[in-house]
Design an enzyme around this catalytic site. Structure first.
Site, mmCIF file in Angstrom:
data_model
loop_
_atom_site.group_PDB
_atom_site.id
_atom_site.type_symbol
_atom_site.label_atom_id
_atom_site.label_comp_id
_atom_site.label_asym_id
_atom_site.label_seq_id
_atom_site.Cartn_x
_atom_site.Cartn_y
_atom_site.Cartn_z
ATOM 1 N N LYS A 154 0.708 -1.285 -0.152
ATOM 2 C CA LYS A 154 0.009 0.029 -0.009
ATOM 3 C C LYS A 154 1.004 1.215 0.108
ATOM 4 C CE LYS A 154 -3.692 2.521 2.596
ATOM 5 N NZ LYS A 154 -4.411 2.192 3.791
ATOM 6 N N LYS A 203 -2.263 -1.705 -3.795
ATOM 7 C CA LYS A 203 -3.214 -0.418 -3.794
ATOM 8 C C LYS A 203 -2.164 1.010 -3.724
ATOM 9 C CE LYS A 203 -6.226 1.704 -0.505
ATOM 10 N NZ LYS A 203 -6.556 1.956 0.817
HETATM 11 C C1 PBG Z 1 -7.616 3.250 5.224
HETATM 12 C C2 PBG Z 1 -7.964 3.107 3.939
HETATM 13 C C3 PBG Z 1 -7.669 3.902 3.095
HETATM 14 C C4 PBG Z 1 -8.223 3.474 1.835
HETATM 15 C C5 PBG Z 1 -8.393 2.001 2.187
HETATM 16 N N1 PBG Z 1 -8.356 2.111 3.682
HETATM 17 C C6 PBG Z 1 -7.184 5.494 3.073
HETATM 18 C C7 PBG Z 1 -5.775 5.818 3.571
HETATM 19 O O1 PBG Z 1 -4.828 5.083 3.687
HETATM 20 O O2 PBG Z 1 -5.556 6.941 3.713
HETATM 21 C C8 PBG Z 1 -8.153 4.275 0.698
HETATM 22 C C9 PBG Z 1 -9.310 3.686 -0.480
HETATM 23 C C10 PBG Z 1 -9.612 4.732 -1.414
HETATM 24 O O3 PBG Z 1 -8.828 5.546 -1.930
HETATM 25 O O4 PBG Z 1 -10.433 4.224 -2.389
HETATM 26 N N2 PBG Z 1 -6.114 3.164 5.842
HETATM 27 ZN ZN ZN Z 2 -5.772 3.940 8.087
#
Ligand code: PBG
Ligand code: ZN
Length: 325
Positions: free
Chosen positions: A195, A248
């Site tokens: 991520k 992601k």
């Molecule tokens: C929480 C989370 C996030 C997303 C999914 N789970 C946001 C982040 O890490 O700031 C992003 C999903 C999206 O942008 O559609 N940690």
């Molecule tokens: Zn988070």
């Protein structure tokens, strides 16, 4: 095999031929739909940067979940907007928390729909970070305990899969141990293994009300310039017994999707994130692109890159387009 004896266009001549030589396919079974569950009643609030996506109170979320299930989409991933936030994200691991109540309602009303839960602290902390703060940064090891409690509480409420998105080191092992010790050895962990710290999450943070109140997430999410680090992250999660790996965001990371697919044999999930969705919606609203074609081209692109499953806000639209085709 050279031109003019070989002509690549021969197998593109008709739709039937194109169907016969098609290498990748998008199926409704590949889709996972994200949903936002908000505390309260009678809430159906469209997220302004994500047309068609809503914060729903539980009864309205259940209604949409019925529609998702009727379209043949196998699973949803849940995010919560709690009544109260505090420094340690208490609602995240409370038996009466927003997600725990949503899971119970879904399992009661739409039992066949697979419920995946996002396991993270940022939706529940008043500072908006993905863990507890110590000396101005997220403290890894004390956050693990809270994440494990959150995952366990989701499982106790009936979640089918837990999906940690926090990017703390050691979280998969911590969740696995807690789940196993409490009678949930059958619950799979879908790890947001790779991520990146991404500006593409912007609209989501409006949707989930989870914008960090100071700083950013670069001390725990990955640097977008890095490729080998993605392989190390995924390898760690495999060691710790993750059941699914995720990459992601998706669109700007197609090379990473391919890398992870080639090196690891776990089912691979990609997250077509909020900013990717918003860009398509914005361009389509201007009449600058053909919405449906761009959506389907994007989704098949993920499959071609190596995705097995796709978390996407386009899931309902794509399911309908697949029915029509
Ligand atoms: C929480 C989370 C996030 C997303 C999914 N789970 C946001 C982040 O890490 O700031 C992003 C999903 C999206 O942008 O559609 N940690
Ligand atoms: Zn988070």
């Amino acid at each position: 095999m050279y031109f003019p004896r070989y002509r690549a266009r021969r197998t593109r001549k008709t739709e039937t031929l194109r169907r016969m030589v098609r290498e990748n396919h998008l199926r409704v079974d590949d889709l996972i739909y994200p949903m936002f569950s908000a505390f309260g009643e009678n809430i159906k609030k469209e997220i302004h940067s994500m047309p068609g996506i809503y914060q729903h109170s539980i009864e309205n979320l259940v209604e949409e979940a019925r529609e998702v299930h009727a379209l043949g989409i196998p699973a949803v991933v849940l995010f919560g907007i709690p009544e109260c936030k505090d420094s340690v994200g208490t609602d995240a691991y409370s038996d009466t928390g927003i997600i725990q109540r949503t899971i119970r309602a879904l399992k009661q009303e739409v039992p066949e729909l697979t419920v995946i839960t996002d396991v993270c602290m940022c939706e529940y902390t008043d500072h908006g970070h993905c863990g507890v703060i110590k000396d101005g940064d997220v403290d890894n090891d004390s956050t693990l305990k809270l994440l494990a409690a959150e995952a366990l509480s989701h499982a106790q409420a009936g979640a089918d899969i837990v999906a940690p998105s926090d990017m703390m080191d050691g979280r998969i092992a911590a969740l696995r141990e807690t789940l196993d010790d409490n009678g949930f050895s059958h619950i799979p962990i879908m790890s947001y293994a790779v991520k990146y710290a991404s500006a593409y999450y912007g609209p989501f943070r409006d949707a989930a009300d989870s914008t960090p109140q100071f700083g950013d997430r670069r001390s725990y999410q990955m640097d977008s310039a890095n490729r080998l680090e993605a392989i190390r992250e995924a390898a760690l999660d495999v060691e710790e017994c993750a059941d699914f790996l995720m990459v992601k965001p998706a669109l700007a990371y197609m090379d990473i999707i391919r890398d992870i697919k080639e090196r690891f044999d776990l089912p691979l999930v990609v997250y077509n994130v909020s900013g990717e969705y918003s860009m398509v919606k914005a361009a389509a609203a201007q009449g600058w692109i053909d919405h449906d074609k761009v959506v389907m081209e994007t989704l098949i692109g993920f499959k071609r890159a190596g995705a097995d499953l796709i978390i996407t806000y386009h899931a309902k639209e794509a399911a309908r387009l697949l029915q029509d085709s």
